[in-house]
Design a protein around this motif. Structure first.
Motif, PDB file in Angstrom:
ATOM      1  N   GLU A  44       0.844  -1.190   0.000  1.00  0.00           N
ATOM      2  CA  GLU A  44       0.000   0.000   0.000  1.00  0.00           C
ATOM      3  C   GLU A  44       0.880   1.241   0.000  1.00  0.00           C
ATOM      4  O   GLU A  44       0.480   2.285  -0.504  1.00  0.00           O
ATOM      5  N   LYS A  45       2.087   1.127   0.587  1.00  0.00           N
ATOM      6  CA  LYS A  45       3.049   2.226   0.642  1.00  0.00           C
ATOM      7  C   LYS A  45       4.268   1.833  -0.177  1.00  0.00           C
ATOM      8  O   LYS A  45       4.705   0.675  -0.127  1.00  0.00           O
ATOM      9  N   ASN A 103       1.044  -3.569  -5.914  1.00  0.00           N
ATOM     10  CA  ASN A 103       0.952  -2.276  -5.252  1.00  0.00           C
ATOM     11  C   ASN A 103      -0.510  -1.891  -5.068  1.00  0.00           C
ATOM     12  O   ASN A 103      -1.419  -2.624  -5.479  1.00  0.00           O
ATOM     13  N   GLN A 104      -0.749  -0.733  -4.470  1.00  0.00           N
ATOM     14  CA  GLN A 104      -2.114  -0.353  -4.112  1.00  0.00           C
ATOM     15  C   GLN A 104      -3.019  -0.145  -5.319  1.00  0.00           C
ATOM     16  O   GLN A 104      -4.249  -0.176  -5.187  1.00  0.00           O
ATOM     17  N   ASN A 105      -2.440   0.048  -6.495  1.00  0.00           N
ATOM     18  CA  ASN A 105      -3.250   0.203  -7.702  1.00  0.00           C
ATOM     19  C   ASN A 105      -3.587  -1.122  -8.361  1.00  0.00           C
ATOM     20  O   ASN A 105      -4.331  -1.156  -9.350  1.00  0.00           O
ATOM     21  N   VAL A 148       1.528  -1.829   4.883  1.00  0.00           N
ATOM     22  CA  VAL A 148       0.215  -1.199   4.869  1.00  0.00           C
ATOM     23  C   VAL A 148       0.201   0.094   5.680  1.00  0.00           C
ATOM     24  O   VAL A 148       1.107   0.373   6.468  1.00  0.00           O
TER      25      VAL A 148
END
Length: 310
Positions: free
Chosen positions: A45-46, A70-72, A100
């Motif tokens: 997420e980071k 990743n978060q995308n 996270v």
């Protein structure tokens, strides 16, 4: 078994992980492939440099396959509930590594999934970093007993896990932060309970950086501003400068003090160029040791998980 923070470990567990890490470091390209035929999901997420590289390479060198998202690329807690994500991913992979924003995300992954979950960083804790740090301290100081480690700056996730790690190995730790920036109270309580259990080590909180640095064997710092919290920069720069690790502060520590920083560093803020590039700095050994510690974590967790099943 999950590794969300170091409070799930006992002293003998830490000793075993460090033993494994030393073995993997000595035999980097000539060791058992304990992740052969295993797939590891690594969620970010980071963004990250050291965490991403060290985990990805660790899985590869242990003979496994890593799937980095990743978060995308994942709907974690957004378009899909964490409960559903955990249950589905557990059908595909043998372990989940996650970096996270919120620690509860890890707790939910562990609660609803059926595979080991490893905390690669959360707002509360950074256990994998601290195991690498303990490996580095052991390399330079040979023993933890009677060693004083001083942490200066923000009582953040790194500090929260460091107080647990220091307690588990019996070091004397002093944490110096500005008022209102102390480490998590529950982690402090857990560390004090560990110290009481083993009858070794100590933990003290102070707002005086000189008191912390006095006769220290290890000086440790981290960024004053966590990722995503840049809005507080102006306030932080008014109260944190006395906690900077610089050459003047080094004079209070022992002559053979080592200086640690988990990186990335804001040079000129929490630490000066002269110190981070100086003879006392071990930050690059510390960064390298993330790789070896991560391998050791995988070995330990899969051994424990296997024994739990039996």
């Amino acid at each position: 078994m999950h590794l969300l923070d170091l409070d799930v470990l006992r002293r003998e567990d830490v000793e075993k992980i460090l033993e494994y890490a030393e073995y993997f470091k000595k035999n980097r390209y000539n060791h058992e492939k304990i992740l052969k035929d295993k797939s590891i999901a690594i969620i970010f997420e980071k963004p990250s440099t050291r965490t991403r590289m060290s985990f990805d390479i660790a899985v590869h060198e242990l003979g496994g396959h890593s799937l980095i998202m990743n978060q995308n690329e994942i709907h974690l807690g957004k378009k899909e509930s964490i409960k559903d994500t955990a249950r589905v991913m557990s059908r595909y992979v043998d372990a989940i590594v996650a970096r996270v924003y919120e620690h509860k995300t890890l707790e939910d992954l562990a609660k609803y999934g059926t595979v080991p979950v490893i905390n690669a960083l959360s707002n509360l804790a950074h256990p994998c970093q601290i195991l690498a740090d303990l490996l580095t301290i052991k390399e330079y100081k040979k023993s933890f007993k009677g060693k004083k480690i001083a942490y200066l700056g923000d009582g953040n996730n790194v500090c929260n896990s460091l107080i647990l790690g220091s307690a588990l190995v019996g070091m004397d730790m002093v944490v110096a932060t500005p008022r209102g920036y102390e480490p998590n109270a529950l982690n402090v309580l857990k560390a004090l309970e560990i110290i009481d259990e083993y009858g070794e080590g100590s933990l003290k909180l102070t707002n005086d950086p000189i008191e912390a640095a006095e006769d220290a064997d290890i000086l440790y710092t981290d960024v004053w501003i966590s990722m995503g919290d840049e809005k507080n920069l102006e306030h932080v720069m008014k109260i944190f400068p006395p906690f900077q690790i610089n050459e003047k502060l080094l004079e209070y520590a022992k002559d053979d003090v080592i200086v640690m920083h988990c990186l990335p560093a804001n040079r000129g803020m929490e630490i000066t160029d002269e110190v981070i590039d100086g003879e006392h700095s071990v930050v690059y050994d510390e960064a390298e040791n993330r790789l070896h510690a991560q391998k050791a974590i995988f070995k330990f967790i899969f051994e424990k998980s296997s024994s739990d099943i039996r």
